[in-house]
Design an enzyme around this catalytic site. Structure first.
Site, mmCIF file in Angstrom:
data_model
loop_
_atom_site.group_PDB
_atom_site.id
_atom_site.type_symbol
_atom_site.label_atom_id
_atom_site.label_comp_id
_atom_site.label_asym_id
_atom_site.label_seq_id
_atom_site.Cartn_x
_atom_site.Cartn_y
_atom_site.Cartn_z
ATOM 1 N N GLU A 19 -8.441 4.359 11.812
ATOM 2 C CA GLU A 19 -7.435 4.131 12.980
ATOM 3 C C GLU A 19 -7.158 5.466 13.809
ATOM 4 O O GLU A 19 -8.122 6.374 13.671
ATOM 5 C CB GLU A 19 -6.025 3.770 12.035
ATOM 6 C CG GLU A 19 -5.760 4.641 11.034
ATOM 7 C CD GLU A 19 -4.171 4.329 10.301
ATOM 8 O OE1 GLU A 19 -3.252 4.402 11.299
ATOM 9 O OE2 GLU A 19 -4.255 3.696 9.418
ATOM 10 N N ASP A 47 -10.141 3.347 5.730
ATOM 11 C CA ASP A 47 -8.698 3.238 6.721
ATOM 12 C C ASP A 47 -9.115 4.040 7.791
ATOM 13 O O ASP A 47 -9.390 5.312 7.832
ATOM 14 C CB ASP A 47 -7.617 3.915 5.954
ATOM 15 C CG ASP A 47 -6.511 3.968 6.955
ATOM 16 O OD1 ASP A 47 -6.599 3.475 7.991
ATOM 17 O OD2 ASP A 47 -5.140 4.275 6.423
ATOM 18 N N ASP A 53 0.999 -1.144 0.047
ATOM 19 C CA ASP A 53 -0.121 -0.072 0.065
ATOM 20 C C ASP A 53 0.818 1.514 0.274
ATOM 21 O O ASP A 53 2.014 1.436 0.636
ATOM 22 C CB ASP A 53 -0.947 0.123 1.238
ATOM 23 C CG ASP A 53 -0.365 0.159 2.451
ATOM 24 O OD1 ASP A 53 0.122 0.803 3.076
ATOM 25 O OD2 ASP A 53 0.039 -1.297 3.143
#
Length: 277
Positions: free
Chosen positions: A167, A165, A76
């Site tokens: 987090e 994503d 990634d």
């Protein structure tokens, strides 16, 4: 007299320094200047990348153990990597890649085209990810922004569904100021909107410790959204509630050519299956 002239010059220099300091102070406090972009020690907005908080919060262990299941190597990337040497990665065995497309509703990756198209052009299956900032706008707003700036999906057999994503907040409190219920609601808003726009369930990228802290270890998404787990250790470890297995595992931030390396939980034909929906 010489002494008098010297004193006058000294006072002139002091005055000039004072004017300069006043000017610099005005720059530091002026809205929109580079000097006021962010606090010391806080990353600039837009620079967040997958797993940037993993080592700080979860630590880093040894190399991953071999598993009975075939694993397919992936990477990634974000603007941090700039122009990526995709041929080198392909020759090293990397077969899939995700590129950061967006963050919040204010940032697009300037390296997106080279990274997203470059991985595709060497034969990889590719996808895009969105770094969520739930304190900025709604999940629906950010899903729309993501899809409008590279996060869509096409049934070409080479494009993976988009990734949320979610987090640690690199710019402030870990949970973005939301309660566990509020965070679950935000994620549901994003994933529902993404599916309505693309027909696909978004992949959720997260770390178990963050998910436990900030969603109350919700099991609400395990039956619908593939899991991409972040853990830099010998195994993926305990997974968040609701998921019996991970689809992908980010296992290191110090891999070859590109730091962030990942394993798809299956052979290459399973990567193709996810791309095909």
């Amino acid at each position: 007299m010489p002494v008098h002239r010297s004193g006058t010059a000294g006072r002139g220099r002091i005055a000039a320094v004072g004017i300069l300091l006043a000017f610099l102070t005005s720059l530091l406090t002026m809205p929109g200047t580079a000097f006021a972009a962010h606090k010391p020690g806080t990353p600039a907005r837009g620079t967040a990348t997958m797993g940037m908080g993993v080592i700080a919060h979860d630590g880093q262990g040894g190399a991953p153990h071999e598993t009975l299941a075939t694993q397919t190597e992936g990477v990634d990337v974000s603007n941090y990597q700039g122009n990526v040497n995709w041929t080198t990665l392909w020759n090293s065995g990397v077969r899939w890649a995700y590129t950061k497309a967006t963050e919040g509703n204010y940032y697009t990756n300037p390296s997106f085209a080279q990274q997203y198209n470059g991985s595709y052009n060497v034969g990889m299956i590719r996808g895009a990810y969105h770094f969520a900032t739930p304190n900025d706008s709604s999940g629906a707003n950010q899903a729309n922004y993501f899809v409008s700036h590279g996060g869509g999906w096409s049934r070409d057999g080479k494009t993976l569904p988009g990734v949320l994503d979610i987090e640690w907040n690199p710019y402030g409190s870990a949970c973005y100021g939301l309660s566990a219920a509020g965070m679950v609601s935000w994620i549901r808003d994003f994933t529902n909107t993404y599916k309505s726009l693309t027909g696909r369930d978004a992949v959720i990228y997260t770390a178990t410790s963050w998910w436990t802290q900030c969603t109350g270890n919700s099991g609400a998404f395990g039956s619908t959204n593939p899991l991409w787990i972040a853990r830099y250790n010998t195994s993926p470890g305990t997974l968040p509630a609701g998921w019996g297995y991970q689809t992908m595992w980010q296992y290191t931030s110090t891999g070859p050519t590109v730091g962030d390396h990942d394993k798809f939980n299956g052979a290459f034909d399973r990567v193709q299956a996810l791309a095909n929906g």
